[in-house]
Scaffold this motif. Structure first.
Motif, PDB file in Angstrom:
ATOM      1  N   ILE A 293       0.826  -1.205   0.000  1.00  0.00           N
ATOM      2  CA  ILE A 293       0.000   0.000   0.000  1.00  0.00           C
ATOM      3  C   ILE A 293       0.861   1.257   0.000  1.00  0.00           C
ATOM      4  O   ILE A 293       0.588   2.225  -0.727  1.00  0.00           O
ATOM      5  CB  ILE A 293      -0.949   0.005   1.217  1.00  0.00           C
ATOM      6  N   LEU A 294       1.917   1.260   0.806  1.00  0.00           N
ATOM      7  CA  LEU A 294       2.781   2.439   0.878  1.00  0.00           C
ATOM      8  C   LEU A 294       3.514   2.672  -0.439  1.00  0.00           C
ATOM      9  O   LEU A 294       3.731   3.816  -0.846  1.00  0.00           O
ATOM     10  CB  LEU A 294       3.780   2.285   2.028  1.00  0.00           C
ATOM     11  N   GLN A 295       3.888   1.584  -1.128  1.00  0.00           N
ATOM     12  CA  GLN A 295       4.536   1.732  -2.430  1.00  0.00           C
ATOM     13  C   GLN A 295       3.549   2.278  -3.458  1.00  0.00           C
ATOM     14  O   GLN A 295       3.900   3.140  -4.279  1.00  0.00           O
ATOM     15  CB  GLN A 295       5.091   0.389  -2.904  1.00  0.00           C
ATOM     16  N   ALA A 296       2.313   1.788  -3.420  1.00  0.00           N
ATOM     17  CA  ALA A 296       1.293   2.285  -4.347  1.00  0.00           C
ATOM     18  C   ALA A 296       1.045   3.776  -4.123  1.00  0.00           C
ATOM     19  O   ALA A 296       0.920   4.550  -5.083  1.00  0.00           O
ATOM     20  CB  ALA A 296      -0.006   1.501  -4.162  1.00  0.00           C
ATOM     21  N   ASN A 297       0.990   4.185  -2.866  1.00  0.00           N
ATOM     22  CA  ASN A 297       0.794   5.610  -2.563  1.00  0.00           C
ATOM     23  C   ASN A 297       1.966   6.439  -3.065  1.00  0.00           C
ATOM     24  O   ASN A 297       1.782   7.525  -3.627  1.00  0.00           O
ATOM     25  CB  ASN A 297       0.626   5.794  -1.056  1.00  0.00           C
TER      26      ASN A 297
ATOM     27  N   LYS B  23      -4.048   5.038  -6.993  1.00  0.00           N
ATOM     28  CA  LYS B  23      -5.230   5.016  -6.142  1.00  0.00           C
ATOM     29  C   LYS B  23      -5.549   3.585  -5.728  1.00  0.00           C
ATOM     30  O   LYS B  23      -5.449   2.659  -6.526  1.00  0.00           O
ATOM     31  CB  LYS B  23      -6.428   5.622  -6.882  1.00  0.00           C
ATOM     32  N   VAL B  24      -5.929   3.404  -4.459  1.00  0.00           N
ATOM     33  CA  VAL B  24      -6.251   2.074  -3.937  1.00  0.00           C
ATOM     34  C   VAL B  24      -7.709   2.043  -3.501  1.00  0.00           C
ATOM     35  O   VAL B  24      -8.172   2.927  -2.778  1.00  0.00           O
ATOM     36  CB  VAL B  24      -5.353   1.712  -2.737  1.00  0.00           C
ATOM     37  N   ASN B  25      -8.442   1.032  -3.962  1.00  0.00           N
ATOM     38  CA  ASN B  25      -9.824   0.815  -3.533  1.00  0.00           C
ATOM     39  C   ASN B  25      -9.900  -0.477  -2.737  1.00  0.00           C
ATOM     40  O   ASN B  25      -9.166  -1.434  -3.015  1.00  0.00           O
ATOM     41  CB  ASN B  25     -10.766   0.729  -4.740  1.00  0.00           C
ATOM     42  N   ILE B  26     -10.796  -0.515  -1.770  1.00  0.00           N
ATOM     43  CA  ILE B  26     -10.922  -1.697  -0.921  1.00  0.00           C
ATOM     44  C   ILE B  26     -12.397  -2.041  -0.742  1.00  0.00           C
ATOM     45  O   ILE B  26     -13.233  -1.150  -0.572  1.00  0.00           O
ATOM     46  CB  ILE B  26     -10.241  -1.458   0.449  1.00  0.00           C
ATOM     47  N   HIS B  27     -12.725  -3.330  -0.836  1.00  0.00           N
ATOM     48  CA  HIS B  27     -14.086  -3.779  -0.567  1.00  0.00           C
ATOM     49  C   HIS B  27     -14.047  -5.196  -0.014  1.00  0.00           C
ATOM     50  O   HIS B  27     -13.054  -5.913  -0.161  1.00  0.00           O
ATOM     51  CB  HIS B  27     -14.963  -3.712  -1.824  1.00  0.00           C
ATOM     52  N   GLN B  28     -15.125  -5.590   0.628  1.00  0.00           N
ATOM     53  CA  GLN B  28     -15.177  -6.892   1.289  1.00  0.00           C
ATOM     54  C   GLN B  28     -15.612  -7.973   0.308  1.00  0.00           C
ATOM     55  O   GLN B  28     -16.425  -7.739  -0.587  1.00  0.00           O
ATOM     56  CB  GLN B  28     -16.139  -6.842   2.471  1.00  0.00           C
ATOM     57  N   SER B  29     -15.044  -9.175   0.482  1.00  0.00           N
ATOM     58  CA  SER B  29     -15.421 -10.299  -0.372  1.00  0.00           C
ATOM     59  C   SER B  29     -16.830 -10.765  -0.025  1.00  0.00           C
ATOM     60  O   SER B  29     -17.383 -10.405   1.019  1.00  0.00           O
ATOM     61  CB  SER B  29     -14.438 -11.457  -0.191  1.00  0.00           C
ATOM     62  N   GLU B  30     -17.415 -11.576  -0.898  1.00  0.00           N
ATOM     63  CA  GLU B  30     -18.775 -12.063  -0.667  1.00  0.00           C
ATOM     64  C   GLU B  30     -18.875 -12.889   0.608  1.00  0.00           C
ATOM     65  O   GLU B  30     -19.879 -12.858   1.314  1.00  0.00           O
ATOM     66  CB  GLU B  30     -19.236 -12.898  -1.872  1.00  0.00           C
ATOM     67  N   SER B  31     -17.822 -13.636   0.924  1.00  0.00           N
ATOM     68  CA  SER B  31     -17.836 -14.466   2.132  1.00  0.00           C
ATOM     69  C   SER B  31     -17.696 -13.638   3.398  1.00  0.00           C
ATOM     70  O   SER B  31     -18.076 -14.072   4.480  1.00  0.00           O
ATOM     71  CB  SER B  31     -16.697 -15.489   2.073  1.00  0.00           C
TER      72      SER B  31
ATOM     73  N   LYS C 181      -3.846  -2.438  11.661  1.00  0.00           N
ATOM     74  CA  LYS C 181      -4.373  -1.259  12.351  1.00  0.00           C
ATOM     75  C   LYS C 181      -3.711  -1.092  13.712  1.00  0.00           C
ATOM     76  O   LYS C 181      -3.443   0.018  14.161  1.00  0.00           O
ATOM     77  CB  LYS C 181      -5.897  -1.369  12.521  1.00  0.00           C
ATOM     78  N   ARG C 182      -3.435  -2.205  14.368  1.00  0.00           N
ATOM     79  CA  ARG C 182      -2.799  -2.165  15.680  1.00  0.00           C
ATOM     80  C   ARG C 182      -1.287  -1.919  15.588  1.00  0.00           C
ATOM     81  O   ARG C 182      -0.697  -1.294  16.466  1.00  0.00           O
ATOM     82  CB  ARG C 182      -3.001  -3.500  16.410  1.00  0.00           C
ATOM     83  N   SER C 183      -0.664  -2.448  14.545  1.00  0.00           N
ATOM     84  CA  SER C 183       0.802  -2.560  14.537  1.00  0.00           C
ATOM     85  C   SER C 183       1.528  -1.604  13.599  1.00  0.00           C
ATOM     86  O   SER C 183       2.760  -1.621  13.555  1.00  0.00           O
ATOM     87  CB  SER C 183       1.197  -4.000  14.171  1.00  0.00           C
ATOM     88  N   PHE C 184       0.816  -0.766  12.847  1.00  0.00           N
ATOM     89  CA  PHE C 184       1.474   0.095  11.865  1.00  0.00           C
ATOM     90  C   PHE C 184       2.567   0.952  12.499  1.00  0.00           C
ATOM     91  O   PHE C 184       3.689   1.040  11.992  1.00  0.00           O
ATOM     92  CB  PHE C 184       0.440   0.980  11.163  1.00  0.00           C
TER      93      PHE C 184
ATOM     94  N   LEU D 203      -6.556   4.494   3.900  1.00  0.00           N
ATOM     95  CA  LEU D 203      -6.226   4.761   2.494  1.00  0.00           C
ATOM     96  C   LEU D 203      -6.488   6.218   2.103  1.00  0.00           C
ATOM     97  O   LEU D 203      -6.786   6.514   0.947  1.00  0.00           O
ATOM     98  CB  LEU D 203      -6.999   3.819   1.559  1.00  0.00           C
ATOM     99  N   LYS D 204      -6.370   7.102   3.070  1.00  0.00           N
ATOM    100  CA  LYS D 204      -6.509   8.526   2.782  1.00  0.00           C
ATOM    101  C   LYS D 204      -5.728   9.324   3.818  1.00  0.00           C
ATOM    102  O   LYS D 204      -5.233   8.772   4.808  1.00  0.00           O
ATOM    103  CB  LYS D 204      -7.979   8.948   2.784  1.00  0.00           C
ATOM    104  N   GLU D 205      -5.621  10.619   3.586  1.00  0.00           N
ATOM    105  CA  GLU D 205      -4.895  11.468   4.526  1.00  0.00           C
ATOM    106  C   GLU D 205      -5.667  11.594   5.837  1.00  0.00           C
ATOM    107  O   GLU D 205      -6.887  11.702   5.844  1.00  0.00           O
ATOM    108  CB  GLU D 205      -4.674  12.862   3.931  1.00  0.00           C
ATOM    109  N   GLN D 206      -4.918  11.576   6.940  1.00  0.00           N
ATOM    110  CA  GLN D 206      -5.502  11.763   8.260  1.00  0.00           C
ATOM    111  C   GLN D 206      -4.728  12.859   8.981  1.00  0.00           C
ATOM    112  O   GLN D 206      -3.544  13.074   8.721  1.00  0.00           O
ATOM    113  CB  GLN D 206      -5.422  10.463   9.077  1.00  0.00           C
ATOM    114  N   ILE D 207      -5.412  13.533   9.899  1.00  0.00           N
ATOM    115  CA  ILE D 207      -4.732  14.554  10.680  1.00  0.00           C
ATOM    116  C   ILE D 207      -3.783  13.885  11.666  1.00  0.00           C
ATOM    117  O   ILE D 207      -4.156  12.951  12.380  1.00  0.00           O
ATOM    118  CB  ILE D 207      -5.749  15.465  11.406  1.00  0.00           C
TER     119      ILE D 207
END
Length: 296
Positions: free
Chosen positions: A114-118, A123-131, A158-161, A281-285
């Motif tokens: 993700i960091l390399q793509a940025n 642009k990165v899009n994310i969505h959940q699988s059907e399962s 999310k915990r370890s970044f 996947l976006k800018e945060q303060i």
């Protein structure tokens, strides 16, 4: 309740650099090892769905240095999980060291991708699988295939970044040049951290030119460093209400004023320091630069 024998997984951990040419620099060695421990702790907590390590967890989950060899810092770390004792947790497999190390690798791979793509401006899009068990990442561009990531892995990053950032920040190109983490058994599962990864995890921040006004309360300040932390009570940007943010002062005259209003509400004008977040996947303060303080 079923008793579980100790299960272990040995990983080879190697650091290269001047700090390890003649003996081992204790500060650098312990700092890197502590960051590694923090990341694996977060993997363990993610698997058992807990927020903090308890005394019991420390008995169940251990990382031990079993051998240290000369020639850079080369050691064998053994991950213990379980133990010949009764477990109160229903999911025994959660203690598998293999699962812990796999989660470590998957999380690291996700973050570097993700960091390399940025950095490449993709642009990165994310969505959940059907399962519902996986998340699917789609990075724009013909060279990027969709990436499947387990929901547990996403929870882990999310915990370890911040811990991964701290680990990669130890690479300085001289004292610590490279870190290698390898599964001793397979020898194929390898994580290599070099100056490239340090640069990747050094996410550049930018200062938003638009100032914001808010009512806040300072609860910590360092007068020498001219920074601290505050709580936002009221703000024109609704999403900032209730947030605790680090701040820095631009003007020396504001240091004394901040000391007078600590733990009191005051009106502030500040600039936002923004940083790309590979989780949202976006800018945060990230923090605030205070340019004006008004108090009664």
């Amino acid at each position: 309740m079923k008793e579980i024998d100790i299960e272990d997984k040995i990983i080879t951990f190697r650091m290269e650099g001047k700090s390890f040419d003649d003996g081992f620099d204790l500060y650098n060695t312990l700092t890197v090892l502590q960051n590694l421990q923090n990341i694996l702790d977060k993997a363990y907590l993610t698997l058992i769905d807990k927020e903090r390590m308890s005394k019991k967890d420390r008995q169940l989950f251990k990382i031990k240095v079993t051998e240290i060899k000369k020639g850079s810092f080369l050691s064998e770390l053994m991950i213990y999980a379980g133990g010949a004792m009764q477990l109160a947790y229903p999911i025994v497999n959660a203690y598998s060291p293999s699962l812990l190390f796999d989660l470590f690798k998957e999380g690291y791979t996700y973050l570097t991708t993700i960091l390399q793509a940025n950095r490449d401006g993709k642009k990165v899009n994310i969505h959940q699988s059907e399962s519902g068990d996986n998340l699917i990442l789609v990075i724009e561009g013909n060279n990027y295939a969709p990436i499947n990531i387990r929901v547990k892995t996403f929870e882990f990053v999310k915990r370890s970044f911040d811990d991964f950032k701290n680990l990669t920040s130890q690479i300085d190109g001289e004292n610590v040049k490279k870190i290698n983490i390898t599964d001793k058994k397979s020898k194929k599962d390898k994580i290599e951290i070099t100056s490239r990864e340090r640069e990747l995890f050094t996410v550049e921040s930018r200062l938003d030119e638009k100032a914001i006004s808010f009512i806040g309360e300072i609860f910590r300040i360092d007068t020498h460093a001219k920074n601290g932390k505050l709580l936002i009570h009221e703000c024109e940007e609704e999403q900032l209400k209730g947030m605790e943010l680090n701040f820095e002062l631009i003007l020396d005259k504001h240091v004394h004023k901040c000391c007078k209003i600590i733990d009191k509400r005051a009106e502030f004008v500040a600039l936002k320091k923004m940083e790309y977040d590979p989780i949202t996947l976006k800018e945060q303060i990230k923090s605030l630069k205070i340019i004006e303080i008004n108090s009664n």
